[in-house]
Structures are given as structure tokens and as C-alpha cells.
Design a protein around this motif. Sequence first.
Motif, mmCIF file in Angstrom:
data_model
loop_
_atom_site.group_PDB
_atom_site.id
_atom_site.type_symbol
_atom_site.label_atom_id
_atom_site.label_comp_id
_atom_site.label_asym_id
_atom_site.label_seq_id
_atom_site.Cartn_x
_atom_site.Cartn_y
_atom_site.Cartn_z
ATOM 1 N N PHE A 34 0.827 -1.206 0.000
ATOM 2 C CA PHE A 34 0.000 0.000 0.000
ATOM 3 C C PHE A 34 0.864 1.259 0.000
ATOM 4 O O PHE A 34 0.607 2.198 -0.753
ATOM 5 N N LEU A 35 1.884 1.284 0.831
ATOM 6 C CA LEU A 35 2.751 2.460 0.901
ATOM 7 C C LEU A 35 3.423 2.713 -0.444
ATOM 8 O O LEU A 35 3.452 3.846 -0.923
ATOM 9 N N THR A 36 3.933 1.675 -1.069
ATOM 10 C CA THR A 36 4.587 1.821 -2.371
ATOM 11 C C THR A 36 3.601 2.359 -3.395
ATOM 12 O O THR A 36 3.918 3.259 -4.170
ATOM 13 N N SER A 37 2.392 1.833 -3.389
ATOM 14 C CA SER A 37 1.361 2.294 -4.317
ATOM 15 C C SER A 37 1.073 3.785 -4.124
ATOM 16 O O SER A 37 0.932 4.523 -5.100
ATOM 17 N N ALA A 38 1.012 4.229 -2.890
ATOM 18 C CA ALA A 38 0.784 5.656 -2.619
ATOM 19 C C ALA A 38 1.964 6.491 -3.110
ATOM 20 O O ALA A 38 1.778 7.559 -3.700
ATOM 21 N N CYS A 39 3.171 5.996 -2.904
ATOM 22 C CA CYS A 39 4.366 6.722 -3.361
ATOM 23 C C CYS A 39 4.420 6.797 -4.880
ATOM 24 O O CYS A 39 4.972 7.749 -5.440
#
Length: 146
Positions: A34-39
Motif C-alpha cells: 500500500f505504501l509503495t502504491s501511494a508513493c
Amino acid sequence: MNKVEMTEEIILAKKNLDISWEEIAAKVGLAPVFLTSACLGMNSLKEEYAKKLCEVLELSDEIAILLQEYPMKNWDKTIPNDPVIYRFYEIVGVYGETIKEIIGEKFGDGIMSAIDFSMDIDKEKNPAGDRVKITMNGKFLPYKSW
């Protein structure tokens, strides 16, 4: 600054700090996928996570603000040439109807949510060659009659 420029700055900071997505996610308190997707601009972060990410990567408040903006979830509709991404198109092409049939048998007529959803990507050691293990978990959403 826009979301593309934001992503470029995040990637550069990650590279300069020589830190992995999993390490960043652990420090921020979110799942790595999820964090990577947001970044990468495909999801938004709540203020506390956006600020924490910017602390970890030593980025400006401007990045934290952009991370909180709702994304325009749009992508190139042509089949990608990147081998990793292409394989997912291949998997859906070969197994998509099978997945739909089995979901139908087990749950009824409906879909798996991509909103109430999580995904984990793990490395599984195997003497014949390491394996990529991807677990997708989405809420079942039945179609309604009206």
C-alpha cells in the motif's frame, strides 16, 4: 509540483538513502504494497502517514500534501512491455475466466473489491528456485438485483 514529480522525488530520496520499501513501510506503519502504491501515485495517505513518510525520506511538506491528495487512478491501457507487469496480463488472460468461475461457485454472482483489499508480496525459498508469493485479499461484493 504534481504527482509525477512527487513520485520522482520519492524514488530519488529512497535511492539516496539506500532503503527498501519494506524498511520504509515499517518505519511509517503501513503495509509495503500500500505504501509503495501511494508513493507511485495510485493511492493517497492520511496526514499522519504522509508526514511520517516525509520524515523517513527527508522530504518537504509539499510532498506530504501531495501524498494526501486523492489520486486519478488512470494507467496506460496498452499491454505493457515490462516483463513483470506483462505476466500479470498473461495470468489474467489465461486464468481470468477460471478465477471468475471459481469465485462464482464459492460466493455467488459478484466481484472482489479492489477498495476493501490488501496484498502481500513475499519471497518463498525453494531448492528448485525461489518463488514469488502474492496473496490478494478482497471483500466479496455481490451484485444486487433491483
